[in-house]
Design an enzyme around this catalytic site. Structure first.
Site, PDB file in Angstrom:
ATOM      1  N   HIS B  68      33.098  18.522  45.633  1.00 32.65           N
ATOM      2  CA  HIS B  68      33.707  18.303  44.240  1.00 32.65           C
ATOM      3  C   HIS B  68      33.196  19.810  43.443  1.00 32.65           C
ATOM      4  O   HIS B  68      34.148  20.424  42.886  1.00 32.65           O
ATOM      5  CB  HIS B  68      33.388  17.087  43.482  1.00 32.65           C
ATOM      6  CG  HIS B  68      33.650  17.268  41.978  1.00 32.65           C
ATOM      7  ND1 HIS B  68      34.811  17.144  41.388  1.00 32.65           N
ATOM      8  CD2 HIS B  68      32.539  17.330  41.057  1.00 32.65           C
ATOM      9  CE1 HIS B  68      34.682  17.228  40.363  1.00 32.65           C
ATOM     10  NE2 HIS B  68      33.453  17.228  39.931  1.00 32.65           N
ATOM     11  N   SER B 164      37.763  37.911  47.628  1.00 27.22           N
ATOM     12  CA  SER B 164      38.763  37.507  46.563  1.00 27.22           C
ATOM     13  C   SER B 164      38.703  38.122  45.121  1.00 27.22           C
ATOM     14  O   SER B 164      39.364  38.594  44.332  1.00 27.22           O
ATOM     15  CB  SER B 164      39.568  35.968  46.829  1.00 27.22           C
ATOM     16  OG  SER B 164      40.327  36.024  45.831  1.00 27.22           O
ATOM     17  N   GLU B 250      27.609  33.342  36.484  1.00 25.54           N
ATOM     18  CA  GLU B 250      28.727  32.647  36.810  1.00 25.54           C
ATOM     19  C   GLU B 250      29.196  31.632  35.844  1.00 25.54           C
ATOM     20  O   GLU B 250      30.438  31.322  35.841  1.00 25.54           O
ATOM     21  CB  GLU B 250      28.318  31.810  38.403  1.00 25.54           C
ATOM     22  CG  GLU B 250      29.584  30.910  38.865  1.00 25.54           C
ATOM     23  CD  GLU B 250      30.788  31.465  39.287  1.00 25.54           C
ATOM     24  OE1 GLU B 250      30.992  32.696  39.487  1.00 25.54           O
ATOM     25  OE2 GLU B 250      31.627  30.721  39.232  1.00 25.54           O
ATOM     26  N   HIS B 298      17.071  27.400  34.897  1.00 17.68           N
ATOM     27  CA  HIS B 298      17.617  26.420  35.817  1.00 17.68           C
ATOM     28  C   HIS B 298      16.634  25.491  36.738  1.00 17.68           C
ATOM     29  O   HIS B 298      16.826  24.749  37.699  1.00 17.68           O
ATOM     30  CB  HIS B 298      18.944  26.731  36.779  1.00 17.68           C
ATOM     31  CG  HIS B 298      20.093  27.289  36.026  1.00 17.68           C
ATOM     32  ND1 HIS B 298      21.142  26.222  35.854  1.00 17.68           N
ATOM     33  CD2 HIS B 298      20.481  28.235  35.500  1.00 17.68           C
ATOM     34  CE1 HIS B 298      22.107  27.019  34.841  1.00 17.68           C
ATOM     35  NE2 HIS B 298      21.539  28.248  34.801  1.00 17.68           N
ATOM     36  N   THR B 323      26.889  33.062  20.784  1.00 15.33           N
ATOM     37  CA  THR B 323      27.824  31.836  20.989  1.00 15.33           C
ATOM     38  C   THR B 323      28.152  31.253  19.429  1.00 15.33           C
ATOM     39  O   THR B 323      29.216  30.777  19.074  1.00 15.33           O
ATOM     40  CB  THR B 323      27.223  30.769  21.922  1.00 15.33           C
ATOM     41  OG1 THR B 323      26.694  31.637  23.029  1.00 15.33           O
ATOM     42  CG2 THR B 323      28.314  29.813  22.356  1.00 15.33           C
TER      43      THR B 323
END
Lengths: 181, 522
Positions: B68, B164, B250, B298, B323
């Site tokens: 998932h 890609s 990412e 993390h 932000t």
């Protein structure tokens, strides 16, 4: 392709190449960084001399010893004592025991690690089997001494130091290693 | 004319070098992956409806969470943004097409093969020990020493996706740098283009890191290296450092284009220009820069020195500043505007509100002492789903509603669009909000069973998840309906307050080759 586009493609591919190189450079950099700073429990495997340091009799540090064997390594590898109480500054000796359970000659190498990481600078070894490799014939057994002392400068917050050794197969002859597994 | 001949049928799609065709293929591919990954999410929620084991073996449950995550990150969100970039960037900068059209075709057609490799690992006769089951973060040594045989298919799949993405990113950079209409200086570029250029730079910088990490895994598994094997002098913690050095940029790759989308939609429906354009650009660039220096937040529980924890905690919290600039700019754009609430605006507003909520739980997670308690609980799951579903996915959906009339020349069904919105927003909160509570109470992620006390929260989440999943089929219907004619023709401007070359200079539907002649930008 237009000239300007070609130039831009090469520039961007250059960044890709640099980042790929950087990724693999991270491996040695990471190890150097961890060894210099002593974080992560990585210890410099080097012999040190026992200087006459003042023994701090008022303080007791518990040293735990852990041994483990890398998967597929057909040896028995144990410590005679799992836990000893030491005074910072005094020279201690502990014994380790190894036996080759296979029918082949096998060379082993123990990789040391110290936890908590802030203690790794303060553990000095004057003699250790982890400094070099051991070669045992089929069924041979060996007792290996390890001498160390804890630097009295060890941070006051550290009461327990865990020293662990993992033994892995360092046999250079690949057929012997394969047979051992 | 040289471009007069178009192949028809399947060849049109196999050989196309047209940015619109490739954009459409990316978007359809992404939606397909969204449904596959979504089906897996429903499998997870089905099992978690009740404590105990009902439907799946624990190992298959782990496979579901792993696949998932991988499919949604690499198959749904990233290709969706590349698809939008393909459709929009040439139209927004006044170019006829992308700069490198053949590479564009190649970078798309790699993806089906990459995901075939990944999905093949689910075919039991091929891989009796199952598909990857180590979580989408594939920590070593779980993925190296203990990974199933199919891990190698996963590794090559990731290599292909990486190639890609890198090609797609290079294409965006070259297009934007070399093909802007005369007069369009960098600081006149539309926000979507700006956010995508910055995303493209993030991509070319971190995808090689991911490729390097999986290559090290591959050699550790088969060629006797010990990058991540402590016994051989390697270090499993180093895997986490390398992975998150890729992984944190990412997460911004998955959100920055959505920032750009919101910066188009909110001004349009507030009928005011975007507030603080320059600060938006600088804020985006600062977020991208900061994303490279905060990765270890993390991994607060791996045992870092206090100085390291402090640095990563503070650096992470600093990201809240740029932000916040963006959020306040969107709010200021709406201030005293004459606002209407068409479907894209509703999704964009939900994006701003719910992304902020996800950002706030992110600041909570950035605090080291608190994080040690939240680590690997459902609180983390709630946090990143709040930034990804109402963030990245609502952003994409908003973009599709906003630009679909321009792409197809037809208006979608506004009433059904609003129904889709209300179902989605209620369901998304029903699914993910209770996870904050179950997480704070100590429920661990990636475990198929749980304590009785979490049952109520999990049942809410499961009901919400099924509602959320099935209401996306309405979106599929709406898009197909719009392509087939929808609610009649769209005007060239489409929206009353729409700005930008694609609305002011191009008819609806936009011509096959966007700008045959570069427009003049003042």
């Amino acid at each position: 392709m237009k000239q300007a586009n070609k130039k831009m493609v090469f520039k961007t591919l250059g960044i890709v190449g640099l980042m790929t190189a950087f990724t693999f450079a991270m491996v040695p950099l990471y190890n150097v960084f961890c060894e210099i700073t002593g974080i992560n429990g990585k210890v410099l495997v080097s012999k040190e001399l026992y200087e006459k340091v003042e023994v701090d009799k008022s303080r007791v540090v518990t040293v735990e010893l852990i041994t483990s064997i890398h998967r597929g390594m057909p040896w028995k590898f144990e410590t005679t004592k799992h836990k000893i109480d030491v005074h910072p500054g005094e020279l201690n000796e502990v014994m380790f025991y190894a036996k080759n359970l296979s029918g082949k000659t096998i060379t082993g190498q123990a990789v040391p690690s110290v936890a908590p990481s802030q203690a790794s600078f303060y553990v000095s070894k004057t003699e250790c089997f982890c400094f070099d490799q051991q070669t045992l014939l089929a069924g041979e057994e060996i007792n290996m001494p390890m001498k160390f002392y804890i630097d009295p400068d060890l941070p006051k917050s550290v009461h327990t130091v865990t020293m662990s050794y993992q033994l892995f197969n360092a046999t250079s002859d690949e057929s012997a290693a394969a047979a051992g597994q | 004319m040289a471009h007069g001949h178009h192949p028809t049928g399947i060849k049109r799609w196999l050989f196309t070098t047209n940015h619109k065709d490739i954009g459409s293929m990316y978007l359809w591919f992404s939606f397909t992956m969204f449904l596959i990954g979504g089906a897996m999410a429903l499998g997870i929620r089905l099992e978690l409806f009740q404590p105990g084991l009902q439907f799946w073996e624990p190992n298959f449950f782990n496979t579901l969470t792993t696949m998932h995550g991988l499919i949604m990150v690499f198959g749904a969100v990233m290709p969706a943004f590349v698809g939008l970039a393909n459709w929009l960037i040439p139209m927004q900068i006044g170019a006829p097409d992308m700069a490198l059209p053949r590479m564009n075709n190649f970078s798309f057609w790699i993806l089906p093969f990459a995901f075939t490799l990944l999905l093949l690992s689910l075919v039991t006769p091929l891989f009796p020990d199952g598909a990857p089951n180590f979580g989408w973060t594939f920590y070593a040594p779980l993925s190296t020493k203990f990974g199933p045989a199919s891990t190698d298919f996963f590794i090559f799949g990731v290599h292909l996706m990486g190639i890609s993405s890198i090609m797609g990113a290079i294409n965006v950079i070259v297009t934007v740098m070399n093909m802007r209409a005369p007069g369009m200086s960098l600081m006149k570029m539309p926000m979507f283009v700006w956010t995508w250029v910055i995303t493209a730079f993030l991509l070319i910088m971190v995808m090689p890191v991911l490729a390097g990490a999986v290559t090290m895994m591959l050699t550790d598994r088969h060629f006797g290296t010990s990058f991540f094997d402590a016994a051989g002098g390697g270090d499993p913690v180093m895997f986490q450092h390398i992975f998150w050095f890729f992984g944190h940029p990412e997460v911004y790759i998955m959100i920055l284009p959505a920032f750009g989308i919101a910066s188009h939609i909110i001004p349009t429906f507030s009928r005011k220009p975007l507030f603080g354009y320059a600060s938006m650009v600088y804020a985006t660039a600062s977020i991208a820069f900061l994303s490279f220096v905060v990765w270890a937040h993390h991994m607060f529980t791996v045992g870092m020195p206090v100085a390291g924890e402090l640095y990563f905690m503070i650096a992470t919290m600093i990201i809240a500043v740029p932000t916040g600039v963006k959020i306040f700019n969107w709010v200021a754009t709406m201030w005293q505007g004459s606002i209407t609430f068409e479907t894209p605006m509703l999704f964009a507003l939900a994006f701003v509100v719910l992304f902020t909520l996800g950002g706030v739980s992110g600041v909570m997670l950035a605090m080291t002492p608190v994080d040690k308690q939240y680590h690997d609980t459902y609180f983390v799951v709630a946090h990143f789903h709040y930034v990804l579903f109402p963030g990245a996915i609502f952003g994409t959906i908003a973009a599709v509603y906003y630009w679909l009339p321009k792409w197809t020349g037809n208006m979608y069904n506004e009433t059904l669009g609003k129904v889709h919105f209300w179902f989605s927003i209620i369901a998304v909160n029903l699914t993910f909000f209770p996870m904050h509570f179950s997480g704070l109470a100590g429920m661990q992620r990636r475990v198929p069973d749980y304590n009785m006390m979490f049952e109520g929260f999990n049942q809410l989440s499961s009901i919400g998840a099924f509602m959320l999943g099935f209401s996306q089929l309405l979106f599929l219907y709406l898009v197909i309906n719009c392509i087939r004619g929808g609610k009649g023709k769209a005007t060239d401007r489409v929206w009353e307050g729409a700005e930008g070359l694609e609305f002011t200079h191009l008819p609806s539907p936009a011509p096959y080759h966007s700008f045959e002649q570069a427009p003049e930008v003042k």
